[in-house]
Design a protein around this motif. Structure first.
Motif, PDB file in Angstrom:
ATOM      1  N   CYS A 165       1.917   5.172   0.584  1.00 18.87           N
ATOM      2  CA  CYS A 165       1.137   5.555  -0.606  1.00 18.87           C
ATOM      3  C   CYS A 165       0.427   4.376  -1.261  1.00 18.87           C
ATOM      4  N   THR A 221      -2.680   8.701  -7.765  1.00 15.22           N
ATOM      5  CA  THR A 221      -1.749   9.623  -7.108  1.00 15.22           C
ATOM      6  C   THR A 221      -1.645  10.906  -7.936  1.00 15.22           C
ATOM      7  N   THR A 235       6.233  12.703  -6.482  1.00 14.01           N
ATOM      8  CA  THR A 235       5.443  12.897  -5.274  1.00 14.01           C
ATOM      9  C   THR A 235       6.244  12.336  -4.102  1.00 14.01           C
ATOM     10  N   CYS A 241       2.147  10.819  -0.393  1.00 14.45           N
ATOM     11  CA  CYS A 241       1.917  11.117  -1.811  1.00 14.45           C
ATOM     12  C   CYS A 241       0.699  12.013  -2.027  1.00 14.45           C
TER      13      CYS A 241
END
Length: 460
Positions: A165, A221, A235, A241
């Protein structure tokens, strides 16, 4: 003839009488009176400390039954309580507990560090930061409050994870914990707020840069939308994510809101405009979401669990945390004061009305009715927090969070926590498919051995 006043009937009558008695033992509060609020906070704090045994022989200072992080949240409430009421009754317990759990100046105590989450450690760091900002009395032979907050910051940013992520804090610290694959809001928003507060207190740009980095990553995100100002709960790293757990909790909004308020107060120019927008956006959604019109619009509710009476002990604390961060926001961003104050006062009045339990002013979970039958340390903690926050009109500028240049006296140690070998970087390696297969294989073998042993004993 059967006696109509059976045991059951007498019991029912007794319960009715007791309920009437209970109803006369609420905590009285008048939000237009500073002394009335302080008296209410004193009663609630006494109830809170009746659940704490860390200062008793045979118990561990700072440790609550079956939880570790809540100790940090409790001491943060008591630090605020002392600062805004001047009642030092519990200061000794706060100092003892916060030093006992300090670890190597980073709140990574060896007894608990093997199963902690990043959010657990972060709450103790925020408690220490609160102590530094409010000039809470120092320990005679322990770490400074500022150094403890710096130690938490140093060990946490070392876990900033770019393997998935493109960044972010995982919920849990160690690969063997079930929440390790999750990146959640409170871990990231909490570190963002801690970084912002350290930046403001020390004027060290490293902390400011980290605060911006955490904020900007969060906004990239599903955790934080800087257009709708929705704050999700979590997440997953397993899908890079791309999705969110969208549960709405008060403390997630409060953690980001409080951090943005500190950033606004610390900055100027175009940077201040960024944080003004963030504060206004988050505040709008917070007030619209967690102060339902069906309760009059000024009483806070944990909307996800209160209506169905399913709040767990952690979730009961969340409203109190938001109360504190709303009060700080009103101090640090004066334009928000007139919107926040009625919400804190209405919530304090509602909370006081809930404190009619057991004829000893035990408080409930819901602040929109009389006592709901719930009671415990967490209920008392939240009520202490909202009472203290309701003292907002009586807090002068000299009592707002201090900095090193405005009267803060806590000693800095920028390298705090960096020598702690419990923060083993090897535990940050990504869990592979092979790891999971291996773990499953070992589990199958252990189960087979257990079953085989059981069968063998039965056949003997």
């Amino acid at each position: 003839m059967k006696n109509p006043w059976s045991f059951t009937a007498w019991s029912g009558c007794l319960l009715i009488v007791l309920s009437i008695v209970h109803g006369t033992r609420a905590i009285d509060i008048e939000v237009s009176s500073e002394q009335s609020i302080k008296d209410a906070a004193s009663t609630a704090a006494y109830g809170l400390m009746s659940y704490y045994h860390g200062n008793e022989s045979g118990h561990i200072p700072g440790k609550l039954d079956d939880t570790w992080w809540e100790g940090g949240a409790m001491f943060m409430a008591l630090i605020l309580y002392y600062h805004y009421t001047s009642d030092s009754t519990y200061n000794k317990e706060v100092i003892q507990g916060m030093q006992w759990q300090a670890g190597d100046c980073d709140y990574m105590p060896s007894n608990y560090s093997s199963w902690l989450g990043n959010d657990d450690q972060m709450f103790w760091g925020l408690a220490a930061m609160t102590a530094a900002e409010l000039n809470f009395p120092n320990s005679d032979d322990g770490y400074s409050w500022l150094a403890l907050a710096q130690g938490v910051f140093n060990t946490q940013v070392a876990r900033w994870d770019t393997t998935t992520c493109d960044g972010g804090m995982r919920w849990q610290m160690w690969t063997y914990e079930s929440g390790y694959t999750m990146k959640n809001t409170i871990s990231n928003a909490g570190l963002f707020q801690l970084s912002a507060r350290l930046a403001r207190y020390t004027s060290n740009q490293t902390y400011y840069q980290w605060a911006e980095k955490i904020w900007d990553w969060s906004a990239s995100t599903p955790l934080l939308s800087n257009s709708t100002w929705n704050v999700a709960d979590s997440t997953e790293t397993t899908n890079d994510c791309s999705t969110q757990g969208d549960d709405q909790w008060t403390y997630n909004y409060g953690a980001f809101l409080g951090g943005a308020a500190y950033m606004y107060n610390y900055t100027n120019g175009t940077s201040r405009s960024k944080w003004q927008t963030a504060v206004n956006g988050l505040l709008n959604v917070t007030l619209d979401t967690f102060f339902p019109t069906k309760y009059g619009g000024n009483v806070m509710s944990e909307i996800l669990c209160e209506p169905t009476e399913v709040c767990n002990r952690d979730e009961i604390i969340f409203k109190g945390l938001l109360s504190n961060w709303l009060a700080f926001t009103a101090m640090l961003v004066p334009s928000t004061y007139s919107r926040i104050l009625p919400k804190l006062q209405g919530s304090a009045e509602g909370a006081a009305a809930s404190c009619t339990g057991y004829s000893n002013s035990s408080c409930g979970v819901r602040w929109n009715s009389t006592w709901d039958g719930w009671s415990g340390l967490e209920e008392q903690m939240s009520v202490v927090n909202v009472f203290v926050a309701a003292l907002l009109p009586y807090i002068n500028s000299s009592a707002t969070p201090r900095t090193a240049s405005t009267g803060g006296n806590s000693t800095s140690d920028p390298s705090a926590g960096t020598s702690d070998d419990t923060n083993d970087e090897e535990t940050l390696s990504t869990i592979t498919t092979g790891d999971r297969v291996g773990a499953a294989f070992v589990t199958i073998i252990l189960v087979a051995l257990s079953v085989g042993s059981l069968v063998w004993m039965i056949l003997l």
